[in-house]
Write an enzyme that holds these catalytic residues in place. Structure first.
Site, short mmCIF file in Angstrom:
data_model
loop_
_atom_site.label_atom_id
_atom_site.label_comp_id
_atom_site.label_asym_id
_atom_site.label_seq_id
_atom_site.Cartn_x
_atom_site.Cartn_y
_atom_site.Cartn_z
N HIS A 134 6.33 -9.31 5.68
CA HIS A 134 5.51 -9.68 4.42
C HIS A 134 5.58 -11.02 3.79
O HIS A 134 5.87 -11.44 2.69
CB HIS A 134 5.65 -8.78 3.35
CG HIS A 134 4.84 -7.34 3.60
ND1 HIS A 134 4.01 -7.04 4.76
CD2 HIS A 134 5.06 -6.20 2.96
CE1 HIS A 134 3.55 -5.74 4.70
NE2 HIS A 134 4.28 -5.30 3.77
N HIS A 208 -1.90 -5.33 -0.90
CA HIS A 208 -0.94 -4.21 -0.89
C HIS A 208 -0.95 -3.26 -1.91
O HIS A 208 -0.07 -2.90 -2.44
CB HIS A 208 0.45 -4.83 -0.64
CG HIS A 208 1.51 -3.91 0.20
ND1 HIS A 208 2.06 -2.76 -0.24
CD2 HIS A 208 2.02 -4.16 1.35
CE1 HIS A 208 2.66 -2.18 0.74
NE2 HIS A 208 2.74 -3.02 1.58
N GLU A 345 -3.56 -1.16 4.48
CA GLU A 345 -3.58 -2.79 4.67
C GLU A 345 -4.30 -3.19 5.81
O GLU A 345 -4.03 -3.06 6.87
CB GLU A 345 -2.14 -3.12 4.61
CG GLU A 345 -1.27 -2.48 3.40
CD GLU A 345 0.25 -2.35 4.06
OE1 GLU A 345 0.59 -3.52 4.56
OE2 GLU A 345 0.75 -1.40 3.78
C1 GLA Z 1 4.50 -2.29 4.34
C2 GLA Z 1 5.28 -1.49 5.34
C3 GLA Z 1 6.51 -0.77 4.92
C4 GLA Z 1 7.39 -0.93 3.64
C5 GLA Z 1 6.09 -1.40 2.74
C6 GLA Z 1 6.85 -1.72 1.49
O1 GLA Z 1 3.61 -1.33 3.92
O2 GLA Z 1 4.79 -1.21 6.49
O3 GLA Z 1 7.25 -0.28 5.78
O4 GLA Z 1 8.06 -2.13 3.82
O5 GLA Z 1 5.45 -2.16 3.09
O6 GLA Z 1 7.81 -1.05 0.90
#
Ligand code: GLA
Length: 380
Positions: A134, A208, A345
């Protein structure tokens, strides 16, 4: 007597006209701005409240472009907050699993934080086990966005801009990014992503938000009925990096082509579910050449709330809130326990820069990155 009758009729008529006027002057679509807080480094953070005519309210802050609350009607017309998050900026700054945030420059994981472009290898922060996640240590979820708001008769838009400097978090090129959130009177939130660069780079932006359509953050999301418009998903290793090939969802717990409770198969003995601690995978959406199309929906039968997601992206990461563990405080007083929220997402596939067969995430100078996702709320 006749005069009196005329008087009474006129008053009644006026009453009606007045009533009609009232319907015509329903509260317009509005945006209100106020201060949300000041960061530890002393930067001001504003909050914008987008309201539509039916009563939906979405709060977005300039820190991370985070959606901090989002109200939606249940089948009785009661508007309640359906997204996880915090009440204060301090909580967002202290620790957040990306609650409600804009994600960039690269949503999802890049193996070992490395990728190559034109024979140059770039090294990114390794902030998730062995991998990059991210956007790095200070991704788009933690920066302050410049904001401008506008309204029309039926829509309220918040335009957020951020210039990510060349080599910020290790990514090449000055990346000028614009994300526009637009709420309309059909209870749809459109998220439009745009970006351009002055050096060849990679981009994969997403949103997100963690949803819980019960609006009760003490409840899990396991009884939500999920649909995903995908015949295939992307299997991953124990560090959640794609193995390379796509897998058919047919005959697996990953088949959400017909709606199914999130909890129905989540605890089955399945290597992929073990690797993800539940669902934490990217689905390869169908009809990738069709542009904007239906991607996924979630229905919560008790409240009647239905969330539908449309996108022009090739993939969608469905994350069932597996890492929530009761250590983070909830907005409503308790804590966020495991699986009290889920994310949908929309994005390109994880680790695309290192996977030749995945749709490209490369952006060249003079090209424009454009992508769109719409979240629609209704009742069923
Ligand atoms: C994303 C990732 C997850 C986790 C979340 C935040 O969706 O795919 O594995 O890291 O973010 O906790």
């Amino acid at each position: 007597m006749r005069l009196f009758k005329i008087y009474v009729i006129s008053v009644l008529l006026l009453g009606c006209t007045h009533k009609n006027n009232k319907t015509n002057t329903m509260p317009p679509v509005t945006i209100e701005k106020k201060q949300f807080g000041i960061t530890k480094e002393g930067q001001n953070v504003d909050q914008y409240l987008l309201k539509n005519k039916s009563g939906m309210q979405i709060s977005i802050i300039t820190y991370g472009g985070i959606i901090t609350s989002w109200t939606a009607a249940d089948k009785n017309g009661d508007y309640k907050d359906i997204v996880l998050g915090y009440n204060t900026l301090e909580e967002y700054e202290t620790e957040t699993p990306y609650f409600g945030a804009l994600i960039g420059r690269y949503g999802n994981r890049i193996a070992k934080g490395r990728f190559s472009l034109n024979d140059t290898t770039y090294t990114l922060a390794v902030n998730n086990g062995l991998n990059h996640l991210h956007g790095g240590l200070k991704g788009f979820d933690k920066v302050i966005w410049e904001a401008e708001s506008m309204t029309s008769d039926t829509e309220a838009s918040l335009v957020l801009k951020y210039l990510s400097k060349d080599m910020e978090e290790g990514y090449p090129g000055n990346l000028a990014t614009t994300v526009t959130y637009t709420l309309n009177d059909n209870d749809e939130l459109r998220v439009k992503y745009e970006a351009s660069t002055d050096k060849t780079t990679i981009v994969n932006l997403t949103q997100h938000s963690y949803f819980n359509l019960t609006a009760d953050f003490n409840k899990t999301v396991l009884d939500h009925e999920l649909t995903i418009n995908a015949d295939a998903f992307i299997p991953v290793d124990e560090t959640l990096i794609p193995l390379g090939d796509l897998s058919e969802v047919s005959q697996t717990p990953f088949d959400f082509r017909a709606s199914k409770r999130i909890g129905q198969q989540i605890d089955e003995e399945n290597t992929q579910l073990i690797n993800g601690l539940g669902y934490d995978h990217c689905w390869a959406l169908n009809d990738q050449d069709k542009g904007m199309r239906f991607a996924a929906s979630a229905y919560e039968p008790v409240s009647g709330r239905l969330l539908e997601v449309f996108t022009d992206e090739p993939g969608i990461q469905f994350y069932s809130g597996n890492f929530l563990d009761g250590s983070l405080p909830s907005k409503s007083g308790g804590v966020y326990e495991q699986r009290t929220g889920f994310c949908l997402e929309t994005q390109h596939y994880p680790d695309s820069p290192n996977q030749e067969d995945f749709p490209s995430v490369v952006l060249h100078p003079n090209e424009k990155y454009e992508s769109q996702t719409t979240f629609k709320l209704s009742v069923k």
